[in-house]
Write an enzyme that holds these catalytic residues in place. Structure first.
Site, PDB file in Angstrom:
ATOM      1  N   ARG A  21       0.747  -1.174  -0.006  1.00 37.61           N
ATOM      2  CA  ARG A  21       0.080   0.530  -0.339  1.00 37.61           C
ATOM      3  C   ARG A  21       1.104   1.272   0.136  1.00 37.61           C
ATOM      4  O   ARG A  21       0.164   2.495  -0.984  1.00 37.61           O
ATOM      5  CB  ARG A  21      -1.286  -0.080   1.375  1.00 37.61           C
ATOM      6  CG  ARG A  21      -2.540  -1.258   1.017  1.00 37.61           C
ATOM      7  CD  ARG A  21      -2.595  -0.677   2.327  1.00 37.61           C
ATOM      8  NE  ARG A  21      -2.403  -0.741   2.939  1.00 37.61           N
ATOM      9  CZ  ARG A  21      -2.698  -0.687   5.073  1.00 37.61           C
ATOM     10  NH1 ARG A  21      -4.390   0.087   4.686  1.00 37.61           N
ATOM     11  NH2 ARG A  21      -2.031  -1.354   6.080  1.00 37.61           N
ATOM     12  N   ASN A  39      -6.810  -2.284   1.740  1.00 37.51           N
ATOM     13  CA  ASN A  39      -6.625  -3.569   1.593  1.00 37.51           C
ATOM     14  C   ASN A  39      -8.601  -4.202   2.150  1.00 37.51           C
ATOM     15  O   ASN A  39      -9.236  -3.621   2.133  1.00 37.51           O
ATOM     16  CB  ASN A  39      -6.233  -4.494   3.069  1.00 37.51           C
ATOM     17  CG  ASN A  39      -4.897  -4.110   3.121  1.00 37.51           C
ATOM     18  OD1 ASN A  39      -4.041  -4.521   2.339  1.00 37.51           O
ATOM     19  ND2 ASN A  39      -4.238  -4.120   4.249  1.00 37.51           N
TER      20      ASN A  39
END
Length: 767
Positions: A21, A39
């Site tokens: 990320r 997520n």
């Protein structure tokens, strides 16, 4: 908030807990794109205020610049209405708890290694340095979701400086769960075997001195405790073997860098890529014939022409290797027959009579991880043991398998692994070992429960081997008695299924011929198989040929005593009286025990028939004088036989193994071997003649079967296929005959791969 057309990218693979990320955040920021990344239960979602063309460019750069530990298995793009974001942000998970498991542990990355040895850095010489690109993962996780509170790092509260790194998406330690420093993290110390602390401001310097003095040291690392000593000191290595009660099996080495390894082993590009991979496995390498430096002690690998070597993969190892100028033995810290110690108390109790000094630390290891073992061959890499660095990375199911089924395969008895199926993917556990040891079986049960929780696998369908005495089978039966569904899969069918799946062979693919060579596996006729030709596919396979079955004199005892296999083989060609006069071939034939063998054979008492390829290798190894009367580890005689053949310097004619009634019959070969032995022929040449002869016989049988069965693909599996001399020659021959040959890619050919095969066979039967 106003909306506009945008693009959503859904990314699946190893994309959680590996810095994915923040990588997306940095990439989007560099490209001046707005949006968000988060997520979800299946992977990572990226939403971008951009055109399809810009999203395509973004995706291409993403694939080119992936973080070291990330792996993308699938990516889907779709256009949709999105809010107009003012910047790019990392959002919290959108779909409840993230349940995609855990990434493998990874070797220290170059950035952390630079800081480790940079004077003035706040983590200078800190043995637990890590970031999102490296460090422990599976070894420290206790439960999902993968965050600090779910790991063994929960007891270490981040200091302000570490917390700032953890919270900053521009920092490579953003959400690095094991993040720590000397002010807030774990620490290590030295102890005597009696548990007394050893005062030392520089414990690694003290360890270096102990190693130079020929002492044995225990070192707690990432996945367990190792025992180390100077690999060039024969007396130290012998002392380690005596104390550990490991007389012959090869010991792994660790050297500081590639150049140091080149001083005693040959390293090609493929080897170097394996050694420097984040998985940092033990790599089997050919020895340098006349090393000028680092003359490795003869006792390191007495049965093998190759030696297993790895590079330092944790800060603890780097700090230790910086203190010595020689390679180290780095073998599992355990008593013979027990699993590797992972707790401080286990290290103290198991190793107090083995190690002279112990380096322990207070970061708990929750999950044991042995070192992975690989070898680079002509046709790519063979994974011999899949553990630290590789597990629990998942494999996709081949095309045609339903993504909706959920089940758990329980593996075999030796080299056990587990396999969990869910959402169209297979998660294979780390190598767990041989289940006959009670501590290993406890670890097996612990790992089964852990993986069920990590991957939220609530399967009520289990799969096991057909052998009724395997502990994994007995556990399957106990689960069946609790109301679960249990499928039993024949051992060699599972081997071939695993290799098919390893090569993504489709469920609807044409029937194949599987050649499976191993020690023993329980057959559908309740005899012991081990040299099999199977025809079919995932759902069903038929045994259509085999090696000629021979009695296993004494059952399991024949596995431990290779000369029993020689007696059984030669008894097919000679009378008992003739064998009694063949003490020049095998001195044990003078043993009065042979009279008992004859009674057992006559009465068919504890002499089960077996088509085992492993026992054939044992018999030949005994005849050529390279097998001990009692082996001290599995496969010892076969390893010695392969090593002997590799020393052959001449072009030899192969021995002849006859094809009769769909059986490979070695009787004619034995007549040749006896003659050659008595004429004093080179035993290395004889070992090579056996390998060549077996390859020809297997190839001839394949061609014979081709005339009766429709197949163009041949699948090779089973532990004997780890013999590169045999398997590569067989692949050469089969390919030259026009067959497509499949071999293992990401899983071991040995029993470490059969759980995956069990799962695929069960899925195919229940489609």
């Amino acid at each position: 908030m106003p909306h506009s057309k945008g693009m959503r990218l859904r990314v699946n693979g190893i994309v959680q807990g590996v810095g994915f990320r923040p990588f997306i955040w940095r990439l989007a920021t560099e490209l001046k794109l707005t949006g968000r990344v988060f997520n979800d239960t299946g992977g990572v979602i990226v939403e971008l205020n951009c055109s399809a063309a810009q999203a395509g460019e973004f995706a291409e750069l993403m694939l080119q610049q992936l973080p070291p530990l990330a792996r993308i298995d699938a990516m889907h793009q779709e256009a949709l209405d999105l809010p107009v974001f003012s910047s790019f942000a990392i959002d919290v998970s959108q779909s409840g708890i993230v349940t995609t498991g855990c990434a493998p542990d990874a070797a220290t990355c170059p950035d952390c290694l630079s800081e480790l040895f940079q004077p003035g850095d706040r983590r200078y010489h800190y043995p637990f340095i890590n970031c999102t690109n490296c460090g422990p993962r599976l070894s420290i996780i206790r439960q999902i979701p993968y965050d600090r509170a779910s790991t063994t790092m929960v007891e270490f509260t981040l200091c302000a400086a570490c917390q700032q790194e953890y919270d900053n998406p521009a920092d490579r330690r953003f959400h690095a769960q094991p993040n720590a420093c000397p002010d807030c993290g774990p620490h290590c110390w030295l102890e005597t075997p009696g548990g007394e602390p050893v005062a030392s401001e520089t414990p690694f310097q003290a360890l270096g001195e102990a190693l130079r003095d020929g002492q044995i040291v225990a070192i707690k690392g990432i996945g367990g405790v190792h025992l180390a000593c100077d690999a060039t000191n024969e007396q130290a290595v012998k002392r380690l073997r005596e104390r550990k009660q490991r007389p012959h099996k090869a010991l792994a080495l660790m050297a500081s860098n590639i150049e140091a390894i080149r001083q005693f082993a040959r390293v090609n590009e493929q080897d170097e890529a394996l050694l420097t991979h984040p998985a940092a496995p033990v790599v089997l390498l050919s020895r340098q014939e006349n090393p000028e430096q680092y003359k490795i002690a003869p006792s390191v690998a007495p049965d093998n022409t190759k030696i297993g070597v790895m590079l330092p993969y944790s800060p603890v190892h780097h700090l230790l290797l910086a203190e010595v100028d020689f390679p180290l033995i780095m073998t599992s810290g355990n008593r013979s027959g027990e699993p590797q110690a992972i707790t401080n108390d286990a290290a103290r109790s198991q190793l107090n009579n083995i190690a002279d000094v112990l380096l322990l630390h207070n970061r708990p290891i929750h999950n044991r991880l042995d070192d992975s073992v690989v070898v680079a061959g002509k046709y790519g890499t063979q994974i011999l043991r899949r553990a630290r660095g590789y597990a629990p990375a998942s494999l996709p199911l081949p095309s045609g398998f339903s993504a909706g089924q959920t089940l758990i395969a329980l593996g075999g008895q030796l080299k056990n692994t587990l396999c969990l199926i869910k959402d169209g993917r297979a998660v294979i556990s780390q190598h767990l070992g041989d289940l006959h040891d009670a501590s290993t079986f406890d670890e097996y049960l612990h790992t089964l429960q852990l993986y069920r929780e990590l991957y939220e696998n609530a399967a009520e369908h289990y799969v096991c081997d057909m052998h009724p005495e395997y502990l994994s089978t007995k556990h399957g039966v106990s689960l069946e008695e609790q109301g679960n569904h249990l499928t039993r899969v024949q051992h060699h069918h599972a081997h071939i299924g695993a290799c098919l799946g390893d090569n993504q062979y489709p469920l609807a693919g044409d029937a194949v011929l599987g050649i499976c060579l191993d020690g023993t596996g329980f057959g559908t006729d309740e005899t012991l198989w081990g040299g099999e030709f199977l025809y079919g596919g995932y759902a069903a396979m038929k045994r259509i040929a085999s090696l000629a079955p021979v009695p296993l004199i004494g059952g399991a005892q024949a596995i431990k005593s290779p000369w029993r296999s020689l007696y059984a083989q030669l008894r097919q060609c000679f009378t008992a009286g003739q064998l009694a006069e063949m003490t020049d071939i095998c001195p044990q034939f003078a043993d009065p025990m042979c009279n008992s063998f004859e009674k057992m054979l006559t009465m068919q008492l504890n002499c089960p028939l077996s088509s085992s390829a492993g026992r054939l290798f044992d018999a030949v190894a005994t005849a050529l004088g390279c097998a001990p009367a009692q082996i001290t580890y599995e496969g010892q005689a076969a390893i010695r036989l392969e090593s002997l053949a590799q020393t052959c310097q001449e072009d030899v004619e192969p021995y002849h193994l006859r094809i009769t009634d769909n059986q490979v019959v070695p009787q004619a070969m034995w007549q040749q071997i006896i003659t050659d032995l008595r004429q004093g022929r080179s035993k290395a040449a004889m070992a090579m003649a056996f390998h060549k002869g077996l390859v020809i016989a297997l190839s001839e049988m394949t061609l014979k079967l081709k005339a009766a069965y429709d197949f163009t693909t041949v699948v090779l599996s089973g532990g004997v296929m780890q013999n590169l001399l045999l398997s590569e020659a067989l692949q050469d021959t089969l390919q030259s005959s026009g067959f497509k040959v499949l071999t293992h890619q990401q899983l071991p050919a040995n029993d470490g791969g059969i759980a995956f095969g069990q799962a695929l066979v069960a899925l195919a039967k229940n489609q």
